[in-house]
Design an enzyme around this catalytic site. Structure first.
Site, mmCIF file in Angstrom:
data_model
loop_
_atom_site.group_PDB
_atom_site.id
_atom_site.type_symbol
_atom_site.label_atom_id
_atom_site.label_comp_id
_atom_site.label_asym_id
_atom_site.label_seq_id
_atom_site.Cartn_x
_atom_site.Cartn_y
_atom_site.Cartn_z
ATOM 1 N N ASN A 54 -36.701 17.537 -23.350
ATOM 2 C CA ASN A 54 -38.074 17.909 -23.009
ATOM 3 C C ASN A 54 -38.102 18.452 -21.569
ATOM 4 O OD1 ASN A 54 -40.737 17.671 -21.962
ATOM 5 N ND2 ASN A 54 -41.279 16.300 -23.629
ATOM 6 N N LYS B 4 -40.537 16.827 -19.022
ATOM 7 C CA LYS B 4 -40.100 15.530 -18.508
ATOM 8 C C LYS B 4 -39.045 15.728 -17.419
ATOM 9 C CE LYS B 4 -38.983 12.453 -21.660
ATOM 10 N NZ LYS B 4 -38.730 11.723 -22.939
ATOM 11 N N ASP C 4 -37.850 6.716 -23.118
ATOM 12 C CA ASP C 4 -38.702 6.926 -24.279
ATOM 13 C C ASP C 4 -40.107 6.573 -23.836
ATOM 14 O OD1 ASP C 4 -39.002 7.819 -26.921
ATOM 15 O OD2 ASP C 4 -39.309 5.769 -27.583
ATOM 16 N N GLY D 296 -47.837 17.306 -23.943
ATOM 17 C CA GLY D 296 -48.157 16.224 -24.877
ATOM 18 C C GLY D 296 -49.648 15.926 -24.935
ATOM 19 N N ARG E 29 -44.294 7.555 -16.311
ATOM 20 C CA ARG E 29 -42.933 8.017 -16.020
ATOM 21 C C ARG E 29 -42.667 7.979 -14.518
ATOM 22 N NH1 ARG E 29 -43.410 12.051 -18.469
ATOM 23 N NH2 ARG E 29 -42.798 11.148 -20.453
HETATM 24 P P1 ITT Z 1 -36.849 13.583 -25.542
HETATM 25 O O1 ITT Z 1 -36.766 12.554 -26.629
HETATM 26 O O2 ITT Z 1 -35.935 14.746 -25.741
HETATM 27 O O3 ITT Z 1 -36.701 12.990 -24.179
HETATM 28 P P2 ITT Z 1 -39.667 13.772 -26.314
HETATM 29 O O4 ITT Z 1 -40.687 14.835 -26.156
HETATM 30 O O5 ITT Z 1 -39.360 13.294 -27.692
HETATM 31 O O6 ITT Z 1 -38.338 14.232 -25.557
HETATM 32 P P3 ITT Z 1 -40.490 11.046 -25.669
HETATM 33 O O7 ITT Z 1 -39.854 10.566 -26.906
HETATM 34 O O8 ITT Z 1 -40.239 10.286 -24.420
HETATM 35 O O9 ITT Z 1 -40.134 12.583 -25.394
HETATM 36 O O10 ITT Z 1 -42.072 11.109 -25.783
HETATM 37 C C1 ITT Z 1 -42.707 11.096 -27.013
HETATM 38 C C2 ITT Z 1 -44.010 11.822 -26.958
HETATM 39 O O11 ITT Z 1 -44.961 11.052 -26.207
HETATM 40 C C3 ITT Z 1 -44.001 13.188 -26.297
HETATM 41 O O12 ITT Z 1 -43.543 14.198 -27.151
HETATM 42 C C4 ITT Z 1 -45.487 13.335 -25.975
HETATM 43 O O13 ITT Z 1 -46.217 13.683 -27.126
HETATM 44 C C5 ITT Z 1 -45.875 11.912 -25.581
HETATM 45 N N1 ITT Z 1 -45.742 11.766 -24.123
HETATM 46 C C6 ITT Z 1 -44.746 11.149 -23.438
HETATM 47 N N2 ITT Z 1 -44.937 11.237 -22.114
HETATM 48 C C7 ITT Z 1 -46.077 11.945 -21.953
HETATM 49 C C8 ITT Z 1 -46.806 12.389 -20.832
HETATM 50 O O14 ITT Z 1 -46.386 12.162 -19.595
HETATM 51 N N3 ITT Z 1 -47.938 13.067 -21.034
HETATM 52 C C9 ITT Z 1 -48.364 13.335 -22.282
HETATM 53 N N4 ITT Z 1 -47.729 12.981 -23.388
HETATM 54 C C10 ITT Z 1 -46.601 12.283 -23.242
#
Ligand code: ITT
Length: 192
Positions: free
Chosen positions: A10, A13, A69, A150, A178
């Site tokens: 991502n 992130k 995560d 997100g 985060r």
């Molecule tokens: P990786 O697994 O490759 O790290 P990912 O997008 O799947 O990327 P996560 O599993 O950590 O990342 O996050 C799951 C979801 O939670 C992410 O796709 C967003 O929809 C939401 N999310 C996480 N952090 C967020 C943030 O800071 N702001 C808004 N939504 C967030």
């Protein structure tokens, strides 16, 4: 400078974390180490999934690394979308559809309280360490803002009258789940 791999696909992130620890640690992306694998998140908790990502990279590349995560927990939905935040509406990372699903489920619901959570699993010199961060807030009735990623356009942190998507990355990073978890990670690394 210490090198550390962030096991994420991502880009948002990665950018947030890089801004937070710039100058202290050389952050390497999966792309930087030539990893294009799809690491399956099969866990049922944030810790398990963070651990799956960090262990995958450590065992394959033998580099210090961390995975995080994160997700959104909505009280009126019994903690959903939780670990399924990325694929709540089906397809991984379809943020627009995920937000639509949340807004639809919360139609007419007065309890809008929610929180974002992050768990980081760091593998440093072969040992695993966990760091976490939380930010409390509420779910808006409609989207606002164009920053972040997100669920940011529908999440208003406690103490603010704007959403994460209305904030600059620095503002969000100062109070976000985060950002808080990464501060603990940086403190740990600074102790070496
Ligand atoms: P990786 O697994 O490759 O790290 P990912 O997008 O799947 O990327 P996560 O599993 O950590 O990342 O996050 C799951 C979801 O939670 C992410 O796709 C967003 O929809 C939401 N999310 C996480 N952090 C967020 C943030 O800071 N702001 C808004 N939504 C967030």
């Amino acid at each position: 400078m210490q090198q550390l791999v962030f096991a994420t696909n991502n880009a948002h992130k990665l950018e947030e974390v890089a801004a937070k620890i710039a100058g202290e640690i050389e952050l390497l992306s999966l792309n930087d180490i030539g990893c294009h694998d799809d690491i399956e998140e099969t866990g049922t908790t944030f810790s398990e999934n963070a651990s799956i990502k960090s262990h995958y990279i450590y065992h394959k590349y033998h580099l210090n690394c961390f995975g995080d995560d994160s997700g959104l927990e909505i009280d009126a939905l019994n903690g959903e979308p939780g670990v399924y935040s990325a694929r709540y509406a089906g397809e991984h990372g379809n943020h627009a559809a995920n937000m639509d699903k949340v807004l639809e489920k919360l139609k007419g619901v007065t309890n809008r309280s929610a929180r974002f959570r992050t768990v980081i699993s760091l593998i440093w010199d072969g040992e695993e360490h966990f760091f976490d961060g939380t930010v409390e807030g509420t779910i808006r009735n409609e989207r606002s803002g164009s920053g972040g990623f997100g669920y940011d356009p529908i999440f208003e942190p406690v103490g603010y009258d704007i959403t994460f998507a209305d904030m600059s990355m620095e503002e969000k990073n100062a109070i976000s789940h985060r950002g808080r978890a990464v501060e603990k990670l940086a403190e740990f690394l600074a102790s070496f």
